[in-house]
Design a protein around this motif. Sequence first.
Motif, PDB file in Angstrom:
ATOM      1  N   PRO A  29       0.364  -1.303  -0.262  1.00  0.00           N
ATOM      2  CA  PRO A  29      -0.026   0.042   0.313  1.00  0.00           C
ATOM      3  C   PRO A  29       0.756   1.449  -0.157  1.00  0.00           C
ATOM      4  N   ASN A  69      -2.450  -0.735   7.549  1.00  0.00           N
ATOM      5  CA  ASN A  69      -2.754  -1.700   5.810  1.00  0.00           C
ATOM      6  C   ASN A  69      -1.811  -2.548   5.119  1.00  0.00           C
ATOM      7  N   SER A  75      -7.031  -4.389   5.177  1.00  0.00           N
ATOM      8  CA  SER A  75      -6.087  -3.924   6.205  1.00  0.00           C
ATOM      9  C   SER A  75      -6.949  -4.668   7.646  1.00  0.00           C
TER      10      SER A  75
END
Length: 219
Positions: A29, A69, A75
């Motif tokens: 991410p 995340n 997440s």
Amino acid sequence: MRKLLIVILVMFSAIELSAQVRFWDGSTPDKTVTIGPRLGLNISTAGGSGVDGVDPKTGLFVGGEVDFNIVRSFSINTGLFFAGKGCKTSVTAGVDDMFFDVDERVTANFLQLPIYASYRLNFTEDTQLQVFFGPYFECGVYGKYTVQLSDAGWENDTSTDIFNDELGFHRFQVGIGAGVAVTWSNFYLGVQGQFGATEIAKDADARWNTCTIALGYNF
């Protein structure tokens, strides 16, 4: 709650999905941690075979959310929130030839810690759908039971702390939450339902059930 979920799903069905949309993205991410304030409304009631004729009551929902995340599509969602819950009833009671309106209200305010698994679907660079599910834990910080008797030109109120030994409301609660959220750029709109797994009070076959609508902003 069902109507709000339908609105969100219809909104996303109107978005033309491009070839780049992936239902699972396991890549790293952009941010490891995302935080943001949340402000909204709780609509709650006591549900179960131990209650009858109970109406919902609204309360405040406010706090801060934290997302850890793991990958772009998954997440761990948590945070700390002030959650106002409760329920109410209204009846007419009579003694001899005298009749009174009797309004009963239970107000229960909690500090809440959710731990949700959250799936993320990126429609565009700025638009994301989130679906989350998991347990929540909360501790009662303040609550009262209020009875109001009223007649034409006359009124009397009495209030009692619900977390005392006499009423026996449980301060610590555990339950399951599930919901959906939409983020556009940094803005957040979420809807969730929470279903209590523990009884609200001793010898009471009833649990807190809540629908939450919240707005927020992500940093």
